[in-house]
Design a protein around this motif. Sequence first.
Motif, PDB file in Angstrom:
ATOM      1  N   LEU A 247     -30.607  -8.197  12.182  1.00 24.26           N
ATOM      2  CA  LEU A 247     -31.824  -7.458  11.845  1.00 24.26           C
ATOM      3  C   LEU A 247     -32.982  -8.411  11.596  1.00 24.26           C
ATOM      4  O   LEU A 247     -34.102  -8.191  12.073  1.00 24.26           O
ATOM      5  CB  LEU A 247     -31.606  -6.580  10.614  1.00 24.26           C
ATOM      6  N   VAL A 248     -32.719  -9.478  10.863  1.00 28.01           N
ATOM      7  CA  VAL A 248     -33.770 -10.455  10.552  1.00 28.01           C
ATOM      8  C   VAL A 248     -34.307 -11.089  11.828  1.00 28.01           C
ATOM      9  O   VAL A 248     -35.533 -11.220  11.992  1.00 28.01           O
ATOM     10  CB  VAL A 248     -33.237 -11.518   9.563  1.00 28.01           C
ATOM     11  N   ILE A 249     -33.437 -11.464  12.737  1.00 30.03           N
ATOM     12  CA  ILE A 249     -33.886 -12.062  14.005  1.00 30.03           C
ATOM     13  C   ILE A 249     -34.798 -11.102  14.750  1.00 30.03           C
ATOM     14  O   ILE A 249     -35.862 -11.485  15.243  1.00 30.03           O
ATOM     15  CB  ILE A 249     -32.673 -12.468  14.877  1.00 30.03           C
ATOM     16  N   ILE A 250     -34.406  -9.854  14.840  1.00 29.69           N
ATOM     17  CA  ILE A 250     -35.210  -8.851  15.546  1.00 29.69           C
ATOM     18  C   ILE A 250     -36.539  -8.635  14.843  1.00 29.69           C
ATOM     19  O   ILE A 250     -37.596  -8.621  15.479  1.00 29.69           O
ATOM     20  CB  ILE A 250     -34.429  -7.528  15.661  1.00 29.69           C
ATOM     21  N   LEU A 251     -36.516  -8.486  13.539  1.00 32.03           N
ATOM     22  CA  LEU A 251     -37.728  -8.167  12.790  1.00 32.03           C
ATOM     23  C   LEU A 251     -38.708  -9.331  12.708  1.00 32.03           C
ATOM     24  O   LEU A 251     -39.900  -9.120  12.487  1.00 32.03           O
ATOM     25  CB  LEU A 251     -37.365  -7.692  11.384  1.00 32.03           C
ATOM     26  N   ARG A 252     -38.255 -10.541  12.909  1.00 34.14           N
ATOM     27  CA  ARG A 252     -39.149 -11.707  12.872  1.00 34.14           C
ATOM     28  C   ARG A 252     -40.071 -11.776  14.081  1.00 34.14           C
ATOM     29  O   ARG A 252     -41.044 -12.537  14.068  1.00 34.14           O
ATOM     30  CB  ARG A 252     -38.336 -12.997  12.779  1.00 34.14           C
ATOM     31  N   ASN A 253     -39.793 -11.013  15.108  1.00 37.40           N
ATOM     32  CA  ASN A 253     -40.641 -11.010  16.307  1.00 37.40           C
ATOM     33  C   ASN A 253     -42.033 -10.500  15.928  1.00 37.40           C
ATOM     34  O   ASN A 253     -42.211  -9.342  15.578  1.00 37.40           O
ATOM     35  CB  ASN A 253     -40.011 -10.118  17.377  1.00 37.40           C
ATOM     36  N   LYS A 254     -43.017 -11.377  15.994  1.00 39.33           N
ATOM     37  CA  LYS A 254     -44.382 -11.043  15.566  1.00 39.33           C
ATOM     38  C   LYS A 254     -45.062 -10.021  16.486  1.00 39.33           C
ATOM     39  O   LYS A 254     -46.128  -9.522  16.175  1.00 39.33           O
ATOM     40  CB  LYS A 254     -45.238 -12.308  15.478  1.00 39.33           C
ATOM     41  N   GLU A 255     -44.440  -9.708  17.616  1.00 42.48           N
ATOM     42  CA  GLU A 255     -44.959  -8.668  18.503  1.00 42.48           C
ATOM     43  C   GLU A 255     -44.935  -7.309  17.809  1.00 42.48           C
ATOM     44  O   GLU A 255     -45.736  -6.428  18.112  1.00 42.48           O
ATOM     45  CB  GLU A 255     -44.127  -8.623  19.785  1.00 42.48           C
ATOM     46  N   PHE A 256     -44.047  -7.155  16.853  1.00 38.96           N
ATOM     47  CA  PHE A 256     -43.893  -5.874  16.176  1.00 38.96           C
ATOM     48  C   PHE A 256     -44.838  -5.799  14.986  1.00 38.96           C
ATOM     49  O   PHE A 256     -44.534  -6.255  13.898  1.00 38.96           O
ATOM     50  CB  PHE A 256     -42.441  -5.655  15.735  1.00 38.96           C
TER      51      PHE A 256
END
Length: 103
Positions: free
Chosen positions: A86-95
């Motif tokens: 989850l952390v890896i996915i949420l770190r994407n600054k595109e979101f």
Amino acid sequence: MGLDIYYYDKKKEEHFLAEISEGLHIQIFYGNIHPGEWGILSKIKEYYGADSVVTLNRSQIDELIKKLLSIKEFIPDKYKNEIDELVIILRNKEFDNITIAGD
């Protein structure tokens, strides 16, 4: 069934990102984590109904990441990989914004 995390692109199209499993949800809210430690996680406590849909902006996403990492030591090992993913996915600054929705 878990809580689904969605991202909406500039065209307002919905994209599924990840799921917070029911098991992890139970560990957060009914396990060894004191309610005073939930912080931003309290926004995703409700699983059903209107309160089960939460939209987070970028700063709230970053706060959610920090909180997930801070509670990891209180979560059984079988859910630690889920938190890491989850952390890896949420770190994407595109979101810039995400929506977390229950059933």
